[in-house]
Design a protein around this motif. Structure first.
Motif, PDB file in Angstrom:
ATOM      1  N   LEU A 204       4.050  -6.606   3.124  1.00  0.00           N
ATOM      2  CA  LEU A 204       4.447  -6.370   1.731  1.00  0.00           C
ATOM      3  C   LEU A 204       5.753  -5.584   1.669  1.00  0.00           C
ATOM      4  O   LEU A 204       6.610  -5.845   0.805  1.00  0.00           O
ATOM      5  CB  LEU A 204       3.340  -5.622   0.984  1.00  0.00           C
ATOM      6  N   LYS A 205       5.934  -4.656   2.584  1.00  0.00           N
ATOM      7  CA  LYS A 205       7.205  -3.915   2.642  1.00  0.00           C
ATOM      8  C   LYS A 205       8.336  -4.814   3.128  1.00  0.00           C
ATOM      9  O   LYS A 205       9.452  -4.759   2.613  1.00  0.00           O
ATOM     10  CB  LYS A 205       7.065  -2.706   3.561  1.00  0.00           C
TER      11      LYS A 205
ATOM     12  N   THR B  19       1.253  -4.512 -10.681  1.00  0.00           N
ATOM     13  CA  THR B  19       1.640  -3.200 -11.198  1.00  0.00           C
ATOM     14  C   THR B  19       1.314  -3.052 -12.688  1.00  0.00           C
ATOM     15  O   THR B  19       1.476  -1.964 -13.244  1.00  0.00           O
ATOM     16  CB  THR B  19       3.149  -2.978 -10.987  1.00  0.00           C
TER      17      THR B  19
ATOM     18  N   ASP C 289      -1.490  -7.411   4.280  1.00  0.00           N
ATOM     19  CA  ASP C 289      -0.956  -6.513   5.306  1.00  0.00           C
ATOM     20  C   ASP C 289       0.116  -5.607   4.691  1.00  0.00           C
ATOM     21  O   ASP C 289       1.134  -6.106   4.189  1.00  0.00           O
ATOM     22  CB  ASP C 289      -0.355  -7.334   6.446  1.00  0.00           C
ATOM     23  N   PRO C 290      -0.061  -4.288   4.712  1.00  0.00           N
ATOM     24  CA  PRO C 290       0.896  -3.373   4.071  1.00  0.00           C
ATOM     25  C   PRO C 290       2.328  -3.520   4.588  1.00  0.00           C
ATOM     26  O   PRO C 290       3.282  -3.441   3.809  1.00  0.00           O
ATOM     27  CB  PRO C 290       0.328  -1.982   4.393  1.00  0.00           C
ATOM     28  N   GLN C 291       2.502  -3.743   5.879  1.00  0.00           N
ATOM     29  CA  GLN C 291       3.854  -3.839   6.423  1.00  0.00           C
ATOM     30  C   GLN C 291       4.550  -5.114   5.951  1.00  0.00           C
ATOM     31  O   GLN C 291       5.748  -5.095   5.668  1.00  0.00           O
ATOM     32  CB  GLN C 291       3.812  -3.799   7.947  1.00  0.00           C
TER      33      GLN C 291
ATOM     34  N   ALA D 162       4.659  -3.600  -4.169  1.00  0.00           N
ATOM     35  CA  ALA D 162       3.246  -3.415  -4.486  1.00  0.00           C
ATOM     36  C   ALA D 162       2.517  -3.016  -3.221  1.00  0.00           C
ATOM     37  O   ALA D 162       3.028  -3.176  -2.107  1.00  0.00           O
ATOM     38  CB  ALA D 162       2.656  -4.703  -5.062  1.00  0.00           C
ATOM     39  N   THR D 163       1.316  -2.492  -3.381  1.00  0.00           N
ATOM     40  CA  THR D 163       0.507  -2.078  -2.244  1.00  0.00           C
ATOM     41  C   THR D 163      -0.839  -2.784  -2.275  1.00  0.00           C
ATOM     42  O   THR D 163      -1.255  -3.331  -3.309  1.00  0.00           O
ATOM     43  CB  THR D 163       0.259  -0.559  -2.254  1.00  0.00           C
ATOM     44  N   VAL D 164      -1.524  -2.760  -1.148  1.00  0.00           N
ATOM     45  CA  VAL D 164      -2.854  -3.359  -1.070  1.00  0.00           C
ATOM     46  C   VAL D 164      -3.815  -2.650  -2.018  1.00  0.00           C
ATOM     47  O   VAL D 164      -4.588  -3.286  -2.733  1.00  0.00           O
ATOM     48  CB  VAL D 164      -3.373  -3.312   0.381  1.00  0.00           C
ATOM     49  N   GLN D 165      -3.741  -1.329  -2.063  1.00  0.00           N
ATOM     50  CA  GLN D 165      -4.646  -0.578  -2.935  1.00  0.00           C
ATOM     51  C   GLN D 165      -4.395  -0.893  -4.396  1.00  0.00           C
ATOM     52  O   GLN D 165      -5.327  -1.030  -5.199  1.00  0.00           O
ATOM     53  CB  GLN D 165      -4.505   0.926  -2.691  1.00  0.00           C
ATOM     54  N   ARG D 166      -3.116  -1.015  -4.768  1.00  0.00           N
ATOM     55  CA  ARG D 166      -2.803  -1.338  -6.161  1.00  0.00           C
ATOM     56  C   ARG D 166      -3.358  -2.717  -6.522  1.00  0.00           C
ATOM     57  O   ARG D 166      -3.814  -2.937  -7.643  1.00  0.00           O
ATOM     58  CB  ARG D 166      -1.283  -1.298  -6.379  1.00  0.00           C
TER      59      ARG D 166
ATOM     60  N   LYS E 297       7.967  -6.542  -1.795  1.00  0.00           N
ATOM     61  CA  LYS E 297       7.070  -6.944  -2.872  1.00  0.00           C
ATOM     62  C   LYS E 297       6.960  -5.892  -3.964  1.00  0.00           C
ATOM     63  O   LYS E 297       6.667  -6.218  -5.125  1.00  0.00           O
ATOM     64  CB  LYS E 297       5.681  -7.259  -2.294  1.00  0.00           C
TER      65      LYS E 297
END
Length: 482
Positions: free
Chosen positions: A314-315, A285, A310-312, A321-325, A319
């Motif tokens: 990370l949720k 971030t 994997d986005p899920q 944070a996101t994959v795109q970030r 975390k």
């Protein structure tokens, strides 16, 4: 005079980093040692004390027992993985020096004080969470019943004193680097992706992030973020630059060094005149402006916990944070010339064979200079531990083998522990055996005149790789269970 005190990061498995300096205590793929920063602070408060970091200095258990004969008080930093051997060592020390007083500190005794005091009768007390002032007060003669944050036995019953407030005035703490100068050999500390020799220190304590698996904020340092003044940090580094002319890099071992933009930029402005090379932990971030200020002030490398692609997942692990970030962050670092060491974990809640493949491809796209791949470990005291224990996902085996190497100990439906172990090795193979990655590592060794170091590290890595492959075969033969 206070009790003559020995602060000990104990000997354990061969090449085991221990717990006093490692957020993930385990024997690494490549021999690595972090500084016992936590023990350095109270060691700096007690005249006549000594900090003994046994693993990197290759001090054996027998030698440690002999050393303890000259001390009145032992403070031992224990770990979940090293608990059994630490207990045996303490008992041997007590037998050799019956007058010595012994206290254990660290995550395992924080989360399970009753178990610690029951299983290891030689303990006089344990400290919960931050222990700096608790052990110093005891060494200076304060009675047990007046010391906050400790647990002990009285007339056969376990007593838990009230919690101790977290340390707020970090500027009042001693400089860890002065204790390194007094007691440690900085050339003994090696981390493959840092320049050698390096020195690690803290500029903050605590981490406001809520990652469910992370050991330190949930068991030791807490979530409250506390910071040293930037003037105090810079003064210590200016002193260290003169005291350690051989040191090539300084590492801020803070959980979240750059989480506050204004403070980071202020510190970087004051660091710039020192002309130091330094590195730190970072979250994805962190924005471009902050990263640029860090680069301009001498920052070379960032350790980044990407964890999963994997986005899920990370949720699931909170975390934040996101994959795109993560991709945006990696792009910014590349543009600025900042090197990334990426950390990844397989076996987190929600993991599947597909998500593991996603994470491997995610890592390749990020293309960090170096990576570390771990198996998810549910340490007692963490939210992850509560989740996997409640749902029956923990296997009955230990989280490490007889040498302290990580072993998968969390098993989900359709994802045997043997498969997770196998994929950790495939992750490394697919990543580092790419021509681009292999060339980068060799070129770095040539430029830094570290070819001999690279050879030793490669030899160590390949030896462990062969051991893991054999272990995976055995695990798979018996149905995926260790």
């Amino acid at each position: 005079m206070p009790l003559k005190t020995l602060f000990l990061n104990p000997p354990s498995f061969e090449k085991f980093d221990g717990g006093a300096s490692s957020r993930w205590p385990a024997t690494r793929e490549i021999e690595s040692y972090w500084y016992p920063v936590w023990l350095a602070f109270p060691a700096g408060m007690l005249e006549g004390s000594r900090l003994l970091d046994a693993p990197p200095h290759h001090v054996s258990a027998e030698e440690t027992i002999q050393i303890c004969k000259d001390y009145e008080f032992l403070v031992l930093f224990t770990s979940t993985v090293g608990w059994k051997s630490d207990q045996r060592l303490a008992e041997a020390i007590g037998a050799a020096n019956p007058a010595i007083r012994i206290a254990f500190v660290g995550p395992p005794v924080t989360t399970s004080p009753d178990r610690a005091l029951t299983e290891c009768p030689v303990l006089d007390f344990i400290c919960r969470r931050e222990f700096d002032y608790s052990v110093v007060e005891f060494a200076n003669g304060k009675p047990l019943d007046e010391i906050l944050g400790i647990s002990y036995k009285l007339d056969g019953k376990i007593v838990h004193n009230p919690d101790r407030p977290q340390v707020e005035d970090l500027d009042a703490m001693p400089w860890a680097t002065k204790i390194y100068m007094r007691d440690l050999d900085v050339t003994r500390y090696n981390v493959p992706f840092l320049l050698h020799p390096f020195i690690a220190l803290f500029s903050t304590r605590g981490c406001p992030a809520q990652c469910t698996f992370c050991l330190w904020p949930q068991t030791l340092s807490g979530h409250a973020w506390r910071k040293r003044s930037t003037d105090d940090v810079v003064a210590e580094l200016a002193w260290a630059k003169q005291a350690f002319p051989e040191v090539k890099e300084y590492f801020f071992d803070d959980d979240t060094f750059n989480i506050q933009k204004a403070r980071t930029i202020e510190l970087c402005e004051k660091l710039k005149p020192l002309g130091l090379t330094w590195s730190c932990n970072s979250r994805v971030t962190t924005d471009y402006e902050t990263l640029k200020a860090m680069k301009d002030a001498g920052c070379r490398l960032l350790i980044v916990g990407f964890e999963s692609g994997d986005p899920q997942i990370l949720k699931n692990i909170k975390k934040g944070a996101t994959v795109q970030r993560a991709f945006d962050f990696a792009r910014d670092c590349s543009e600025l010339g900042l090197v990334i060491h990426g950390d990844f974990i397989l076996g987190l809640p929600g993991e599947t064979r597909k998500s593991i493949r996603n994470t491997i491809e995610f890592a390749k796209r990020l293309d960090c200079e170096t990576i570390q791949v771990s198996m998810a470990h549910a340490f007692p005291g963490t939210e992850l531990f509560e989740y996997v224990e409640k749902n029956g996902f923990i296997t009955n085996e230990a989280m490490s083998d007889e040498a302290g190497h990580q072993m998968a100990h969390i098993e989900y439906s359709g994802l045997p522990v043997g498969y997770v172990m196998e994929m950790v090795q495939k992750f490394y193979d697919e990543y580092f055996f790419r021509p681009k990655a292999a060339f980068r590592i060799v070129w770095k060794a040539v430029v830094n005149r570290d070819v001999r170091r690279l050879y030793a590290e490669a030899k160590s890595f390949m030896k462990l790789r062969s051991q893991r492959i054999r272990t995976v075969r055995v695990v798979n033969q018996i149905g995926g269970h260790i």
